[in-house]
Design a protein around this motif. Structure first.
Motif, PDB file in Angstrom:
ATOM      1  N   VAL A 287       1.256  -1.040   0.339  1.00 48.67           N
ATOM      2  CA  VAL A 287       0.240   0.282  -0.165  1.00 48.67           C
ATOM      3  C   VAL A 287       0.635   1.272   0.092  1.00 48.67           C
ATOM      4  CG1 VAL A 287      -1.708   1.232   1.732  1.00 48.67           C
ATOM      5  CG2 VAL A 287      -1.710  -0.773   1.050  1.00 48.67           C
TER       6      VAL A 287
ATOM      7  N   CYS B 128      -9.323  -0.359  -0.114  1.00 49.12           N
ATOM      8  CA  CYS B 128      -7.968  -0.925   0.557  1.00 49.12           C
ATOM      9  C   CYS B 128      -8.202  -1.413   1.591  1.00 49.12           C
ATOM     10  CB  CYS B 128      -7.290   0.155   1.058  1.00 49.12           C
ATOM     11  SG  CYS B 128      -5.313  -0.345   1.175  1.00 49.12           S
TER      12      CYS B 128
ATOM     13  N   ASP C  32      -4.860   5.846  -0.165  1.00 47.79           N
ATOM     14  CA  ASP C  32      -5.914   4.070   0.323  1.00 47.79           C
ATOM     15  C   ASP C  32      -5.551   4.327   1.880  1.00 47.79           C
ATOM     16  OD1 ASP C  32      -7.249   3.404  -1.742  1.00 47.79           O
ATOM     17  OD2 ASP C  32      -4.638   2.520  -2.352  1.00 47.79           O
TER      18      ASP C  32
END
Length: 347
Positions: free
Chosen positions: A195, A212, A267
């Motif tokens: 991420v 996410c 995210d």
């Protein structure tokens, strides 16, 4: 409407209607200035050339001034051509100019010597007009030093001069303050899923987008009893809270908790709560996020602006204007200084 048409050496005043066409205006100006061909004249208003339509179509509806360039005159163009070539060869200066003065940069990129000449000379003429006005005010002030209206004008003139001086000082000593600053992004892993996270010490709590959370297989841990609405500059519904998840930053393994927002463009936001909990240090000199003896390198501006894309090709902003500046967690709808979160807690 009174229209003033000027060059560096001469100016005329014309009384015209707002419906006068640019073609007719060029014909009148051509006659008054003694030019041969009106098609060789270029009139500039606010540093933009007037080509078609009427005065009203070009936004000229009140008394103003235009700058005139005679394209039939080949004299005095060499210095402008040299200026264009010099800047075109210097990519760094041209890049800075494109950011600070897009109008002049566009003319330079097109190698439009007449547009460059008009822009530079109109600015020079404006500076001369300001100096002339200053001298006239000082002369009148000496003749009548107790005129209140005149003193107010002089005060405003001094204020404008101070502002210009302050601007030039900043441009000389801290030119980087006029460019956009890239935000702080790092790469981390949540449940083994990579991420790209935004490090935001101004956010009171860490935030994860629902998209996410789904990618990282965390929705099974979502506590929906913490649903609510995040309010601030914008608003977004809160799906719930994940109390504990394994996060890997560099070589450091952390346990983090965060809110899950339904409508979130980024995210993951690593907020102040987790930064303080794990004693993180934002080291801007070495461009690292330091966690104990482990370091996570912040992304460079090139990666952020060119290759930094989120899911489904969504571009991640290089200079982010966050809707959520901070969060005050409260069971009641109690207003906080930056952002409040209305929660609905079910037993």
């Amino acid at each position: 409407m009174i229209l003033t048409v000027s060059t560096l050496t001469r100016s005329i005043s014309l009384e015209l209607d707002v419906l006068t066409s640019i073609k007719d205006l060029k014909a009148v100006v051509c006659f008054d200035f003694g030019c041969e061909d009106p098609d060789k004249l270029a009139l500039y208003y606010q540093e933009k050339e007037l080509c078609f339509g009427t005065l009203e179509d070009n936004g000229i509806v009140k008394n103003t001034s235009l700058f005139l360039v005679d394209k039939s005159l080949k004299t005095d163009l060499k210095k402008h051509q040299d200026f264009i070539r010099k800047l075109q060869r210097n990519g760094k200066e041209l890049s800075l100019l494109r950011h600070h003065d897009p109008l002049l940069a566009e003319a330079l990129m097109k190698s439009d010597v007449y547009a460059v000449k008009a822009i530079l000379e109109s600015r020079l003429l404006k500076q001369e007009e300001i100096k002339t006005e200053e001298q006239q005010l000082l002369k009148l002030a000496k003749e009548n030093p107790f005129d209140l209206e005149l003193q107010c004008k002089i005060e405003e003139q001094i204020r404008s001069e101070n502002l210009r001086h302050n601007l030039y000082t900043a441009m000389e000593h801290i030119p980087e303050s006029f460019s956009s600053v890239s935000m702080l992004y790092i790469k981390l892993e949540i449940n083994g899923c990579v991420v790209k996270a935004f490090v935001d010490s101004g956010a009171q709590m860490s935030i994860l987008s629902q998209e996410c959370a789904t990618r990282c297989s965390l929705m099974r841990l979502l506590d929906t009893r913490y649903q609510g609405v995040a309010l601030g500059v914008g608003s977004a519904p809160i799906a719930g809270r994940i109390h504990a998840a394994h996060v890997k930053i560099g070589r450091a393994f952390l346990i983090c908790s965060f809110l899950v927002l339904l409508e979130q463009s980024v995210d993951f936001i690593l907020g102040l709560d987790m930064l303080k909990r794990h004693n993180c240090c934002i080291d801007l000199k070495s461009n690292h996020l330091r966690i104990g003896k482990c370091n996570a390198h912040f992304f460079s501006i090139i990666i952020i602006t060119s290759n930094f894309q989120g899911p489904r090709g969504r571009v991640w902003p290089s200079s982010l204007s966050m809707s959520f500046l901070g969060i005050t967690f409260s069971k009641k709808a109690r207003a906080g200084p930056l952002l409040t979160m209305k929660t609905r807690y079910r037993r």
